[in-house]
Design an enzyme around this catalytic site. Structure first.
Site, PDB file in Angstrom:
ATOM      1  N   GLY A  49       8.899   1.713   7.532  1.00 26.26           N
ATOM      2  CA  GLY A  49       8.758   0.416   6.880  1.00 26.26           C
ATOM      3  C   GLY A  49       7.689   0.429   5.820  1.00 26.26           C
TER       4      GLY A  49
ATOM      5  N   ASP B  35       1.367  16.914  13.357  1.00 21.94           N
ATOM      6  CA  ASP B  35       1.742  16.749  11.949  1.00 21.94           C
ATOM      7  C   ASP B  35       0.491  16.477  11.104  1.00 21.94           C
ATOM      8  OD1 ASP B  35       3.478  16.714   9.808  1.00 21.94           O
ATOM      9  OD2 ASP B  35       4.117  14.627  10.098  1.00 21.94           O
TER      10      ASP B  35
ATOM     11  N   LYS C  58       1.582  -2.727   8.841  1.00 17.42           N
ATOM     12  CA  LYS C  58       2.816  -1.955   8.704  1.00 17.42           C
ATOM     13  C   LYS C  58       3.951  -2.798   9.267  1.00 17.42           C
ATOM     14  CE  LYS C  58       4.302   2.647  10.237  1.00 17.42           C
ATOM     15  NZ  LYS C  58       3.732   3.972  10.466  1.00 17.42           N
TER      16      LYS C  58
ATOM     17  N   LEU D  93       0.822  -1.217   0.000  1.00 20.06           N
ATOM     18  CA  LEU D  93       0.000   0.000   0.000  1.00 20.06           C
ATOM     19  C   LEU D  93       0.852   1.262   0.000  1.00 20.06           C
ATOM     20  CD1 LEU D  93      -2.613  -1.090   2.686  1.00 20.06           C
ATOM     21  CD2 LEU D  93      -3.098  -0.702   0.263  1.00 20.06           C
TER      22      LEU D  93
ATOM     23  N   GLY E 292       6.687   4.037   4.261  1.00 15.51           N
ATOM     24  CA  GLY E 292       6.979   5.177   5.130  1.00 15.51           C
ATOM     25  C   GLY E 292       8.439   5.147   5.525  1.00 15.51           C
ATOM     26  N   SER E 293       8.838   6.060   6.393  1.00 22.75           N
ATOM     27  CA  SER E 293      10.246   6.081   6.799  1.00 22.75           C
ATOM     28  C   SER E 293      10.572   4.915   7.722  1.00 22.75           C
ATOM     29  CB  SER E 293      10.577   7.403   7.478  1.00 22.75           C
ATOM     30  OG  SER E 293       9.663   7.644   8.504  1.00 22.75           O
TER      31      SER E 293
HETATM   32  N1  LIG Z   1      -4.208   1.764   7.222  1.00 18.71           N
HETATM   33  C1  LIG Z   1      -3.806   2.020   5.983  1.00 18.71           C
HETATM   34  N2  LIG Z   1      -4.609   1.749   4.947  1.00 18.71           N
HETATM   35  C2  LIG Z   1      -4.213   2.020   3.684  1.00 18.71           C
HETATM   36  N3  LIG Z   1      -3.020   2.535   3.362  1.00 18.71           N
HETATM   37  C3  LIG Z   1      -2.165   2.808   4.369  1.00 18.71           C
HETATM   38  C4  LIG Z   1      -2.506   2.569   5.716  1.00 18.71           C
HETATM   39  N4  LIG Z   1      -1.475   2.967   6.491  1.00 18.71           N
HETATM   40  C5  LIG Z   1      -0.543   3.426   5.655  1.00 18.71           C
HETATM   41  N5  LIG Z   1      -0.940   3.339   4.382  1.00 18.71           N
HETATM   42  C6  LIG Z   1      -0.193   3.739   3.192  1.00 18.71           C
HETATM   43  O1  LIG Z   1       1.148   3.405   3.385  1.00 18.71           O
HETATM   44  C7  LIG Z   1       1.978   4.571   3.297  1.00 18.71           C
HETATM   45  C8  LIG Z   1       3.071   4.480   4.330  1.00 18.71           C
HETATM   46  O2  LIG Z   1       2.498   4.623   5.602  1.00 18.71           O
HETATM   47  P1  LIG Z   1       3.341   4.834   6.897  1.00 18.71           P
HETATM   48  O3  LIG Z   1       2.438   5.021   8.046  1.00 18.71           O
HETATM   49  O4  LIG Z   1       4.356   3.748   7.017  1.00 18.71           O
HETATM   50  O5  LIG Z   1       4.208   6.066   6.570  1.00 18.71           O
HETATM   51  P2  LIG Z   1       3.868   7.584   6.460  1.00 18.71           P
HETATM   52  O6  LIG Z   1       2.596   7.873   7.137  1.00 18.71           O
HETATM   53  O7  LIG Z   1       3.963   7.962   5.033  1.00 18.71           O
HETATM   54  O8  LIG Z   1       5.020   8.311   7.220  1.00 18.71           O
HETATM   55  P3  LIG Z   1       6.063   7.911   8.317  1.00 18.71           P
HETATM   56  O9  LIG Z   1       7.291   7.889   7.548  1.00 18.71           O
HETATM   57  O10 LIG Z   1       5.974   8.998   9.280  1.00 18.71           O
HETATM   58  O11 LIG Z   1       5.737   6.605   8.912  1.00 18.71           O
HETATM   59  C9  LIG Z   1       1.068   5.724   3.536  1.00 18.71           C
HETATM   60  O12 LIG Z   1       1.538   6.837   2.872  1.00 18.71           O
HETATM   61  C10 LIG Z   1      -0.272   5.242   3.007  1.00 18.71           C
HETATM   62  O13 LIG Z   1      -0.359   5.512   1.637  1.00 18.71           O
END
Ligand SMILES: Nc1ncnc2c1ncn2[C@@H]1O[C@H](COP(=O)(O)OP(=O)(O)OP(=O)(O)O)[C@@H](O)[C@H]1O
Length: 476
Positions: free
Chosen positions: A54, A164, A71, A48, A51-52
């Site tokens: 994983g 944020d 995640k 999906l 992020g930073s």
């Molecule tokens: N519950 C979810 N349902 C659908 N997509 C998700 C979900 N959680 C995360 N994602 C997708 O995965 C991507 C990465 O999420 P993640 O939470 O790891 O990182 P982030 O929010 O981009 O930032 P960070 O680096 O601070 O963790 C998100 O940008 C989103 O598109």
């Protein structure tokens, strides 16, 4: 596979705040011997996002055939800044249970990995949807902003400041539900802070978040509170309605200068189609001085949000409103006993305290006021007491209920005395002085920089060097 201990999480990873344990949801934290064991519980699907920390996958719970997001995070080195962020995220997600905040279902721990199972948001990030649509209609924006404000009211009541809030951290549960509405979920609590102190301890100094969404008081580095989230709601709402941020600059210093020197810009042609109600809200959310910003609860009660067009018109100019109020007293249509001023004063001297959550009260300063930060958006009451109580956030909560905790006065200008003007003689005296102040226009300006110069905010929080936490987000 074994269940984790009663604290629910790996204690080498997460140091739980004992005071919060009882409030937490029952989110199982499960220790797995091998990573492959998780593949026996969930069938991993498409990626999906990344992020930073994983990678996030769609996953199907094999037994129930329900879909989730997982995640997958590489266990960061103990003591690293990533550990703190992950701890924070898990700690907070375990405590929250709201329709507009992402739900954490389970946490799995292995020797090398941590897996967070959350509800699945098939619609992706709100910024992706905005990019597709270019901008949202007022109706769509209203629904999204109402949900966002509900989430923020809920979080602030739990003393959680997101810090944020931005389009990228708002996920869309489904692209459009049956009513064609966009259901959102606030996510990414890595930079969030849970305020555990009282009074001045609730002032934060870390600069973190994403520049274009960042509140000016956060940029100035002098101290800020949960009102930084309100600014971010304003930026999100502005972007939903026109597709672009209100203030843009390459550096924090320039951006701050831009924000301080300009009105909220409504110059692009698209704004001619946007209602005055929406623009008024934006100018109230994007107030430079957090003490003058509209509260999230007020936002929820605003007629533009509720769609209630029968709300009696209130004078939009606070000075006018107060004069009318005093005239009523003079002409006898209101008795002195009807008045119940909440008086307060900080050590900075006279200060107008926004009274929490006056429904239907609007500010209308965008076109009339030359200085954006000088007009309050909320129902204001005069302040004339001379006593400094040193009252704390918790004391305020006990006295006035949980809503008291979200008045700017309790946080932004530190502890205030809240005194009901009950004895008639002192009330009379106070009102006489109040009237003098109102008619002279005194008290109607609260200049953030002046206030802060007078008494700089300090914090018990440690000040660390600036670090990059993720693309576009940073924290000190
Ligand atoms: N519950 C979810 N349902 C659908 N997509 C998700 C979900 N959680 C995360 N994602 C997708 O995965 C991507 C990465 O999420 P993640 O939470 O790891 O990182 P982030 O929010 O981009 O930032 P960070 O680096 O601070 O963790 C998100 O940008 C989103 O598109």
């Amino acid at each position: 596979m074994r269940e984790a201990d009663v604290t629910g999480l790996d204690m080498d990873m997460v140091s739980l705040r004992t005071t919060r344990d009882t409030l937490e949801k029952d989110v199982p934290s499960i220790r797995l011997e091998k990573d492959s064991e998780l593949r026996e519980i969930y069938q991993f699907g498409r990626k999906l996002g990344q992020g930073s920390f994983g990678v996030v996958y769609e996953a199907t719970h094999i037994e129930t055939q329900t879909k989730w997001a997982i995640k997958e995070v590489c266990r960061p080195a103990a003591g690293s800044s990533k550990v703190k962020m992950l701890e924070q995220e898990i700690n907070i997600l375990k405590q929250v249970n709201h329709a507009c905040v992402i739900q954490l279902k389970e946490v799995y721990n292995t020797a090398n990995m941590i897996y967070l199972v959350t509800e699945l948001c098939t619609g992706g990030e709100l910024n992706q949807l905005l990019r597709q649509k270019k901008y949202f209609t007022e109706d769509e924006t209203r629904h999204i902003i109402r949900s966002l404000a509900e989430a923020v009211v809920y979080l602030h009541k739990k003393d959680i400041v997101h810090r944020d809030l931005k389009l990228e951290n708002i996920l869309v549960k489904n692209s459009e539900d049956d009513d064609g509405r966009i259901n959102i979920k606030v996510t990414d609590f890595g930079l969030s802070e849970q305020m555990s102190g009282v009074g001045i301890d609730n002032i934060m100094t870390e600069t973190c978040g994403t520049l274009i969404y960042m509140a000016p008081e956060m940029m100035s580095g002098r101290g800020y509170s949960q009102w930084c989230d309100v600014w971010s709601i304003g930026v999100v709402m502005y972007m939903l309605l026109c597709g672009e941020p209100p203030f843009v600059s390459k550096t924090k210093a320039y951006l701050l200068e831009e924000i301080m020197s300009k009105e909220v810009p409504f110059n692009q042609p698209i704004w001619s189609k946007v209602s005055d109600g929406a623009k008024t809200i934006l100018t109230c959310l994007l107030k430079v001085d957090p003490a003058h910003r509209m509260s999230p609860s007020q936002l929820l009660e605003n007629p533009w949000i509720t769609g209630d067009t029968n709300v009696p018109a209130t004078p939009s100019n606070v000075l006018k409103m107060m004069r009318e109020h005093l005239k009523e007293v003079e002409t006898g249509t209101q008795t002195p006993e009807d008045l119940s001023f909440t008086s307060s004063e900080d050590t900075l001297g006279q200060h107008l305290v926004p009274q929490a959550d006056a429904p239907g009260t609007e500010c209308n300063h965008a076109k009339t006021s030359p200085v954006r930060s000088s007009r309050p958006c909320t129902a204001l009451v005069p302040t004339k007491t001379t006593k400094q109580s040193g009252g704390s956030l918790q004391q305020d909560k006990q006295k006035n209920g949980p809503e008291a905790s979200v008045t700017p006065s309790t946080i932004v200008t530190q502890a205030h005395a809240s005194v009901k003007a009950s004895p008639q003689s002192s009330a009379k005296q106070r009102r006489r002085q109040d009237k003098k102040d109102f008619s002279s226009g005194q008290n109607l300006s609260c200049d953030l920089s002046k206030s802060q110069n007078h008494r700089p905010f300090t914090s018990s929080k440690s000040k660390k060097p600036l670090r990059c936490s993720k693309a576009n987000s940073y924290s000190e």
